[in-house]
Design a protein around this motif. Structure first.
Motif, PDB file in Angstrom:
ATOM      1  N   PRO A  74     -28.138  12.246  38.727  1.00 28.86           N
ATOM      2  CA  PRO A  74     -28.475  13.266  40.120  1.00 28.86           C
ATOM      3  C   PRO A  74     -28.730  15.044  39.248  1.00 28.86           C
ATOM      4  O   PRO A  74     -29.220  15.305  40.331  1.00 28.86           O
ATOM      5  CB  PRO A  74     -26.949  14.235  40.265  1.00 28.86           C
ATOM      6  N   THR A  75     -29.030  14.753  38.374  1.00 31.82           N
ATOM      7  CA  THR A  75     -29.798  15.722  37.465  1.00 31.82           C
ATOM      8  C   THR A  75     -30.728  14.964  36.583  1.00 31.82           C
ATOM      9  O   THR A  75     -29.616  13.770  36.020  1.00 31.82           O
ATOM     10  CB  THR A  75     -29.616  16.894  37.196  1.00 31.82           C
ATOM     11  N   LEU A  76     -31.249  15.594  35.800  1.00 31.23           N
ATOM     12  CA  LEU A  76     -32.356  15.314  35.330  1.00 31.23           C
ATOM     13  C   LEU A  76     -31.353  14.831  34.005  1.00 31.23           C
ATOM     14  O   LEU A  76     -31.278  14.498  33.020  1.00 31.23           O
ATOM     15  CB  LEU A  76     -33.603  16.458  34.522  1.00 31.23           C
ATOM     16  N   ARG A  77     -30.427  16.401  32.950  1.00 26.35           N
ATOM     17  CA  ARG A  77     -29.896  16.666  32.235  1.00 26.35           C
ATOM     18  C   ARG A  77     -28.772  15.580  32.658  1.00 26.35           C
ATOM     19  O   ARG A  77     -28.417  14.748  31.453  1.00 26.35           O
ATOM     20  CB  ARG A  77     -29.207  17.782  32.166  1.00 26.35           C
ATOM     21  N   ARG A  78     -28.273  14.893  33.263  1.00 28.58           N
ATOM     22  CA  ARG A  78     -27.000  13.406  33.411  1.00 28.58           C
ATOM     23  C   ARG A  78     -28.192  12.817  33.106  1.00 28.58           C
ATOM     24  O   ARG A  78     -27.000  11.824  32.498  1.00 28.58           O
ATOM     25  CB  ARG A  78     -26.508  13.724  34.873  1.00 28.58           C
ATOM     26  N   LYS A  79     -29.001  12.606  33.633  1.00 26.66           N
ATOM     27  CA  LYS A  79     -30.228  11.504  33.788  1.00 26.66           C
ATOM     28  C   LYS A  79     -29.764  11.847  31.693  1.00 26.66           C
ATOM     29  O   LYS A  79     -30.307  10.165  31.280  1.00 26.66           O
ATOM     30  CB  LYS A  79     -31.569  11.380  33.936  1.00 26.66           C
ATOM     31  N   ASP A  80     -30.646  12.287  31.043  1.00 23.29           N
ATOM     32  CA  ASP A  80     -30.648  12.401  29.593  1.00 23.29           C
ATOM     33  C   ASP A  80     -29.245  12.023  29.046  1.00 23.29           C
ATOM     34  O   ASP A  80     -30.072  11.120  27.878  1.00 23.29           O
ATOM     35  CB  ASP A  80     -30.802  14.174  29.700  1.00 23.29           C
ATOM     36  N   ILE A  81     -28.460  12.220  29.184  1.00 27.39           N
ATOM     37  CA  ILE A  81     -27.369  12.079  28.952  1.00 27.39           C
ATOM     38  C   ILE A  81     -26.779  10.655  28.618  1.00 27.39           C
ATOM     39  O   ILE A  81     -26.829  10.050  27.575  1.00 27.39           O
ATOM     40  CB  ILE A  81     -26.253  13.029  29.195  1.00 27.39           C
ATOM     41  N   LEU A  82     -26.945  10.510  29.828  1.00 27.88           N
ATOM     42  CA  LEU A  82     -26.598   9.065  30.609  1.00 27.88           C
ATOM     43  C   LEU A  82     -27.250   7.530  29.470  1.00 27.88           C
ATOM     44  O   LEU A  82     -26.566   6.971  29.135  1.00 27.88           O
ATOM     45  CB  LEU A  82     -26.795   8.679  31.921  1.00 27.88           C
ATOM     46  N   LEU A  83     -29.009   7.813  29.022  1.00 22.50           N
ATOM     47  CA  LEU A  83     -29.500   7.546  28.668  1.00 22.50           C
ATOM     48  C   LEU A  83     -29.160   7.297  26.775  1.00 22.50           C
ATOM     49  O   LEU A  83     -29.244   6.107  26.859  1.00 22.50           O
ATOM     50  CB  LEU A  83     -31.095   7.618  29.476  1.00 22.50           C
ATOM     51  N   ALA A  84     -29.037   8.050  26.893  1.00 21.14           N
ATOM     52  CA  ALA A  84     -28.553   8.404  25.410  1.00 21.14           C
ATOM     53  C   ALA A  84     -27.425   7.455  25.191  1.00 21.14           C
ATOM     54  O   ALA A  84     -27.114   6.663  24.148  1.00 21.14           O
ATOM     55  CB  ALA A  84     -28.815   9.846  24.837  1.00 21.14           C
ATOM     56  N   LYS A  85     -26.368   7.433  26.343  1.00 18.86           N
ATOM     57  CA  LYS A  85     -25.499   7.411  25.947  1.00 18.86           C
ATOM     58  C   LYS A  85     -24.782   5.881  25.821  1.00 18.86           C
ATOM     59  O   LYS A  85     -24.744   4.877  25.031  1.00 18.86           O
ATOM     60  CB  LYS A  85     -23.831   7.353  26.899  1.00 18.86           C
ATOM     61  N   VAL A  86     -25.851   5.016  26.758  1.00 10.65           N
ATOM     62  CA  VAL A  86     -26.572   3.431  27.119  1.00 10.65           C
ATOM     63  C   VAL A  86     -27.022   2.961  25.949  1.00 10.65           C
ATOM     64  O   VAL A  86     -26.377   1.825  25.262  1.00 10.65           O
ATOM     65  CB  VAL A  86     -26.890   3.537  28.450  1.00 10.65           C
ATOM     66  N   GLN A  87     -27.952   3.829  25.377  1.00 11.53           N
ATOM     67  CA  GLN A  87     -28.919   3.667  23.948  1.00 11.53           C
ATOM     68  C   GLN A  87     -27.632   3.273  22.703  1.00 11.53           C
ATOM     69  O   GLN A  87     -27.383   2.147  21.987  1.00 11.53           O
ATOM     70  CB  GLN A  87     -29.395   4.259  23.508  1.00 11.53           C
ATOM     71  N   ASP A  88     -26.826   4.639  22.933  1.00 13.82           N
ATOM     72  CA  ASP A  88     -25.347   4.031  21.391  1.00 13.82           C
ATOM     73  C   ASP A  88     -24.737   2.854  21.993  1.00 13.82           C
ATOM     74  O   ASP A  88     -24.262   2.375  21.079  1.00 13.82           O
ATOM     75  CB  ASP A  88     -24.602   5.999  21.620  1.00 13.82           C
ATOM     76  N   GLU A  89     -24.372   3.172  23.195  1.00 18.67           N
ATOM     77  CA  GLU A  89     -23.419   1.441  23.411  1.00 18.67           C
ATOM     78  C   GLU A  89     -24.171   0.286  22.653  1.00 18.67           C
ATOM     79  O   GLU A  89     -23.844  -0.986  21.685  1.00 18.67           O
ATOM     80  CB  GLU A  89     -23.081   1.423  24.538  1.00 18.67           C
ATOM     81  N   ALA A  90     -25.189   0.330  22.791  1.00 20.48           N
ATOM     82  CA  ALA A  90     -26.586  -1.105  22.378  1.00 20.48           C
ATOM     83  C   ALA A  90     -26.345  -0.710  21.139  1.00 20.48           C
ATOM     84  O   ALA A  90     -26.131  -1.595  20.142  1.00 20.48           O
ATOM     85  CB  ALA A  90     -28.223  -0.967  22.663  1.00 20.48           C
ATOM     86  N   GLY A  91     -26.624   0.710  20.536  1.00 21.00           N
ATOM     87  CA  GLY A  91     -26.293   0.289  18.351  1.00 21.00           C
ATOM     88  C   GLY A  91     -25.403  -0.470  18.216  1.00 21.00           C
ATOM     89  O   GLY A  91     -25.111  -1.115  17.173  1.00 21.00           O
TER      90      GLY A  91
END
Ligand code: FAQ
Length: 333
Positions: A74-91
């Motif tokens: 819903p917001t750029l902040r939430r998108k930023d956090i979610l993107l980082a989280k999904v990348q963490d799962e890949a890591g």
């Protein structure tokens, strides 16, 4: 003529093998790490490959339910956090695949086992993410359950697994907090937002409790894994700890856990709670979960689409090795 029945003879170990087993068991009992080059029983190696690779697959498939919402945050902040989280799962998947590789299995073999359905991944990632509230709920509850299970794994007897868990747990803690903060914002928002948060909790609660695995008396691997100090706490112990930690969090934001049997038990200093639907659990483990087909076909497509990258990296490595060889041969001449 009556036949005599005799118990099968125990497998005889040579004196050398007996000494190796004894030394291995003594190290485990002394809480020393077992490292990849150390001698270990075959069954220990197999159990580790099974658990670590399935854990890696869970992180890898686990990117999909949330990845699905990156473009719709819903917001750029939430998108930023979610993107980082999904990348963490890949890591996390990568650290775990690397830890499993130290046991002599290859990334290709593990991927083949995942894509053919031979290897499992956590049941939780076979449920769909229907609304934005599901994303906060995954952080709060799924990462919350994952941490509860993974903190004891930081002391697993196999060094590379235990060390991977240290970093994974730090990142999962952040994930859990961002999820709780996100769901808190909804729970304190409009009536529709609060209803959306409650609906997500209603749908995810029972599948999250199943993440800890079957009850202890139906868990075929637990006894041996605990003896080898791979698992440090039982499935039921961790499930209980999770419930005890999570109920006050739900109450603090005015959400209601969908379990009529839930009540505080003073004598055990913990909550009594209902029984998950174990038939549903086993069906999902068998690959019959609501999004099972979609998850595996997405992973297969990603593996096939990425083939050219792996080929290019191999070609580059071979070219580089050939050039280095030529240069060192020229130097010797
Ligand atoms: N799902 O005898 P047990 C995460 C299978 S990471 C599917 O009790 P064990 C991060 C089990 O494999 C989540 N299968 O087995 C994240 C066995 O079958 P097998 C993953 C399950 O190994 C967050 C059979 O049932 N975490 O969420 C499940 O002693 C957000 C009998 O069970 C880990 O993998 C299940 N839930 O105990 C990512 C942690 N439960 O293999 C993205 C490491 C059981 O003999 C977004 N693993 N089975 O054919 C463990 O701690 C253990 O392996 C257990 C199971 C506790 C999962």
């Amino acid at each position: 003529m009556q036949r005599m029945t005799t118990a099968p003879a125990p497998i005889e170990l040579s004196a050398e093998d007996r000494a190796r087993v004894d030394a291995f068991e003594a190290r485990v009992a002394d809480d020393q790490f077992i490292e990849p080059k150390d001698w270990m029983p075959d069954a220990y190696r197999k159990t580790l490959v099974r658990q670590i690779s399935q854990h890696a697959h869970s992180e890898y498939v686990g990117m999909l339910p949330e990845g699905n919402w990156i473009t719709r945050a819903p917001t750029l902040r939430r998108k930023d956090i979610l993107l980082a989280k999904v990348q963490d799962e890949a890591g996390h998947a990568l650290y775990l695949y690397c830890a499993a590789e130290t046991l002599g299995t290859s990334r290709d073999q593990m991927t083949e086992a995942l894509l053919s359905g031979k290897a499992k991944y956590s049941t939780i990632f076979n449920y769909p993410t229907l609304t934005w509230a599901d994303i906060g709920t995954i952080g709060w509850l799924v990462d919350g359950a994952a941490i509860m299970n993974q903190v004891p794994l930081q002391r697993a007897s196999f060094g590379p697994y235990a060390r991977a868990m240290v970093r994974v747990c730090k990142e999962e803690s952040f994930h859990q907090r961002q999820g709780y903060e996100s769901i808190m914002a909804l729970a304190q928002g409009t009536a529709e937002q609060k209803a959306m948060a409650q609906d997500a909790l209603d749908r995810w609660w029972w599948p999250v409790l199943m993440m800890f695995g079957p009850p202890d008396d139906k868990s075929p691997n637990s006894e041996q894994s605990m003896r080898w100090r791979i698992k440090r706490e039982s499935n039921d112990t961790l499930r209980q700890k999770f419930v005890d930690a999570t109920i006050p969090q739900a109450e603090a934001i005015g959400l209601h856990v969908p379990d009529p049997a839930l009540r505080w038990n003073e004598a055990k200093n913990g909550y009594d709670f209902g029984t998950p639907d174990w038939e549903e659990f086993y069906a999902v483990v068998r690959g019959e979960g609501p999004t099972a087909t979609e998850r595996i076909s997405e992973r297969r497509a990603a593996w096939e689409d990425g083939a050219w990258v792996r080929d290019a990296a191999m070609a580059h490595a071979e070219k580089h090795a050939a050039l280095t060889n030529t240069a060192s041969t020229a130097k010797v001449a």
